[in-house]
Design an enzyme around this catalytic site. Structure first.
Site, short mmCIF file in Angstrom:
data_model
loop_
_atom_site.label_atom_id
_atom_site.label_comp_id
_atom_site.label_asym_id
_atom_site.label_seq_id
_atom_site.Cartn_x
_atom_site.Cartn_y
_atom_site.Cartn_z
N CYS A 62 24.22 53.40 -21.36
CA CYS A 62 25.53 52.92 -20.91
C CYS A 62 25.51 52.54 -19.43
O CYS A 62 26.23 51.62 -19.02
CB CYS A 62 26.60 53.97 -21.18
SG CYS A 62 26.30 55.57 -20.39
N CYS B 39 15.22 83.65 -49.33
CA CYS B 39 14.04 82.79 -49.45
C CYS B 39 13.66 82.50 -50.89
O CYS B 39 12.64 81.85 -51.12
CB CYS B 39 12.86 83.42 -48.71
SG CYS B 39 12.29 84.97 -49.46
N HIS C 30 29.89 59.03 -19.50
CA HIS C 30 29.86 57.65 -19.96
C HIS C 30 30.21 56.72 -18.80
O HIS C 30 31.13 56.99 -18.02
CB HIS C 30 30.85 57.45 -21.11
CG HIS C 30 30.85 56.07 -21.68
ND1 HIS C 30 29.77 55.56 -22.36
CD2 HIS C 30 31.79 55.10 -21.67
CE1 HIS C 30 30.05 54.34 -22.76
NE2 HIS C 30 31.26 54.04 -22.35
N CYS D 127 -8.38 76.26 -54.58
CA CYS D 127 -9.47 76.18 -53.59
C CYS D 127 -10.84 76.09 -54.23
O CYS D 127 -11.85 76.07 -53.49
CB CYS D 127 -9.41 77.38 -52.64
SG CYS D 127 -9.72 78.96 -53.46
#
Length: 711
Positions: A447, A163, A589, A94
């Protein structure tokens, strides 16, 4: 000026605070009892012991925010000489100018860059490195002690299994995710088997630590990898490791490790697909299905424990259960439709791409918008797709190959055998030549639109022309369709005993969702969209569908509402055609149901005097189910609703109906090759020529078999 001379410097972050502040403005550390800083530096002032009342800020888990011991935690008299100010070092992340004795950046907690030797003062870096010369300060015994201490304890850090954060040896839980510290044996095994993970900068680590201190425990963001599969596996592993403190005491982590070691690639793909259903990730499901995974696979207790989300995953659940629980209609179309992968599909629109494009342009040109209050779009041409009668002239082996490539055998079997929805009447299917065939259709969210165009023009809605027309018609005639939809939904809920009433705002929200589905390519559509499509075609649509969602074990999972008749009730009857189209619905479908051409029906008496040309093919579509109950008519108004006699009268007004000798009420679908569109006829002929060319080979093989039998 007087107030500036008595500022005090924080012993932790070296920030200069106002005298009235009892805590540091930057790091919230308590004010030290040591001497204060003035503009004139103290000369030859010894270091002071830390104040017993100074207490560094702590997280919720009780661990100090200090990552490692440093000299800045010792309160001492600071010298603000010009040499010390010029010797400030710039943070690489920074670019903040820090005091020379701070070993971490005050802003982002990034570690100070190391110098060649511990006794040398750090040089400025970053953007300010070129304008400040390196100034060496005398050796600080505290700095030398802390550097040596860091070197001695760095090798004893333990890595978190959830982690990958490196914690100090005295901590019993991970500072980032509160994961418990594994025992020494597990730590050695994990260190030997773990892959080298990329280094995580101190700025991200400080950000995770800040999020944990705020009450939200989140796993740190994973670095981007080239292999997306590994990232998905890591996501599941992190979900298994991110547990609350109460659950950590009950779960045996050795068992979890053994479960993860037994997992194969197929198992990880299945768990990733389960997580994809919850998160709406369609790619994860397609990856699992393309790898040959079993759609009917059930979650085991160990897999549920790895996924670690009891509110979403239960033992015995399949991907279908999860899709229904989270209302993923587009995923149901993929999960519940088993496409026969053994035979390559070949439909007429695939054989002739040039003619298919011409047909799409013809459809777009035949779409017009009605002027007036009801400004709905409509098609000007009446086209009905049927299979050519020349198929029966092909050899049986060629016919079987043709049907394998153009039909959906699984849909055909489900509609005929598992639940008798079509071809249940021998009179209609055999004597009247009205057998329906389910054309193969894509398993995407389009469809419904594809099946409508297949039943009429024999092609897919590849360019989303019909979807755009559906969206425009819904928006331009929103008031008309909204009134019908609201009245129908209110009656439907009351007829099933669901006594509730919605506010107008809730009705508007549901209607806005229906409008949004029409504008999203690939989004699954509902009954309202079929009702609008009937107006665009200007002809009735009959949907023959299963009544219940069922799993692969035959369990009933939910109720479907698609089966029935959809009439273009908002048009004038004189403006519409009475020849309907038929669609099939099987577990999320849609498929087009078409008939085969015949040589006329003069000798097939159907209980009515039919005076038409011999070239016209008539298909009798039943308006009752296998139990002889009248099919539902969708989106009727309060005036149109009534008993079965009134509904049958309404059907006779909108369709050409007749009653067969067996007493079956049927609608007549009329089609003619002479009246059909020439482009569609040409496309079907070219598709059929593909199978006519293999006819001599089949005949030759049959002849050889006959000779062998004679010998």
């Amino acid at each position: 000026m007087t107030e500036q001379k008595i500022k005090w410097v924080c012993d932790y972050c070296t920030y200069e605070n106002w005298p009235s502040a009892i805590k540091c403005t930057m790091c919230r550390a308590h004010k030290s009892r040591g001497p204060i800083i003035t503009e004139e530096p103290y000369k030859n002032s010894p270091d002071l012991d830390p104040s017993p009342e100074w207490d560094p800020p702590r997280t919720e888990s009780g661990s100090s925010l200090l990552i490692c011991p440093d000299s800045s935690a010792r309160p001492r008299v600071r010298s603000s000489s010009m040499a010390e100010i010029a010797n400030k070092w710039s943070c690489q992340i920074c670019t903040y100018l820090n005091w020379p004795r701070a070993i971490r950046c005050t802003q982002c907690l990034c570690q100070r860059p190391r110098t060649s030797s511990p006794t040398e003062s750090p040089q400025t870096s970053g953007s300010n490195a070129g304008c400040r010369p390196a100034v060496h300060s005398p050796v600080d015994t505290c700095e030398e002690y802390n550097d040596r201490n860091r070197l001695n304890t760095h090798q004893q850090h333990w890595t978190c299994t959830a982690c990958t954060y490196q914690n100090w040896p005295k901590t019993t839980k991970c500072v980032v995710c509160d994961h418990p510290k594994p025992n020494n044996l597990e730590a050695i095994e994990l260190a030997e088997s773990a892959e080298p993970t990329p280094m995580i900068n101190e700025q991200d680590r400080a950000r995770w630590r800040g999020s944990c201190s705020g009450g939200l425990r989140r796993s740190p963001p994973l670095p981007k990898r080239e292999d997306n599969m590994k990232m998905d596996f890591q996501r599941i592993e992190l979900a298994a490791g991110a547990m609350s403190s109460k659950e950590e005491q009950e779960v045996d982590f050795k068992k979890l490790k053994q479960i993860r070691n037994r997992m194969r690639k197929t198992d990880w793909l299945f768990l990733n697909a389960c997580a994809g259903v919850v998160e709406g990730d369609l790619a994860a499901i397609e990856a699992y299905k393309s790898s040959g995974g079993d759609i009917a696979r059930q979650l085991t207790a160990d897999e549920v424990q790895l996924l670690n989300r009891s509110s979403a995953f239960d033992v015995g659940f399949t991907l279908v259960h999860l899709a229904i629980r989270f209302q993923r209609q587009d995923m149901l179309a993929i999960l519940l439709t088993e496409v026969n992968q053994q035979a390559a599909k070949c439909i007429p629109s695939m054989v002739c791409p040039e003619l298919t494009e011409q047909i799409r342009r013809e459809i777009a040109a035949s779409l017009h918008q009605r002027k007036g209050d009801f400004a709905c779009y409509f098609l000007t041409d009446l086209v009905t797709f049927t299979l050519p009668a020349d198929i029966e002239d092909l050899p049986p082996a060629v016919q079987e190959k043709l049907f394998d490539e153009v039909l959906d055998r699984d849909v055909q079997k489900e509609l005929e055998e598992e639940s008798p929805v079509i071809n249940w009447s021998l009179e209609l299917g055999t004597r009247l030549d009205s057998r329906l065939y389910a054309l193969w259709n894509r398993t995407a969210g389009d469809c419904l639109l594809d099946s409508v165009l297949q039943a009429t023009w024999g092609i897919y809605d590849k360019d989303s022309v019909l979807r755009k027309t559906l969206h425009d018609s819904l928006h331009d005639c929103s008031h008309w369709f909204y009134t019908r939809w609201k009245e129908w939904e209110s009656w439907y809920s009351q007829s099933f005993g669901l006594h509730f009433s919605l506010r107008e705002e809730q009705w508007q929200e549901d209607w806005a969702f229906i409008l949004s589905l029409a504008s999203q390519p690939g989004a699954s559509l509902e009954q309202t969209h079929i009702f609008v499509l009937a107006h665009i075609l200007r002809r009735p649509i009959i949907v023959y569908g299963v009544k219940y969602y069922k799993s692969f074990r035959g369990e009933t999972l939910g109720y479907t509402r698609f089966q029935g008749v959809y009439l273009p009730l908002l048009w004038e009857q004189s403006f519409c055609w009475k020849s309907p189209i038929a669609l099939g619905y099987t577990r999320g479908h849609f498929s087009a149901l078409v008939a085969m051409e015949n040589d006329g029906y003069d000798n097939r008496g159907a209980g009515a005097n039919l005076n038409t040309d011999d070239d016209v093919t008539v298909t009798f579509l039943p308006l009752v189910d296998s139990e002889r109950k009248l099919l539902h008519i969708h989106f009727l108004s309060a005036q149109e609703m009534g008993n079965e006699e009134q509904q049958e009268k309404l059907l006779r007004e909108w369709l050409d109906c007749c009653v067969t000798e067996g007493g079956v009420l049927a609608a007549m679908q009329k089609s003619s090759r002479r009246r059909n569109h020439p482009l569609v006829t040409q496309m079907v002929e070219k598709w059929l020529d593909r199978y006519r060319q293999i006819r001599p080979c089949a005949s030759l093989s049959d002849g050889e078999e006959e000779e062998d039998e004679d010998e």
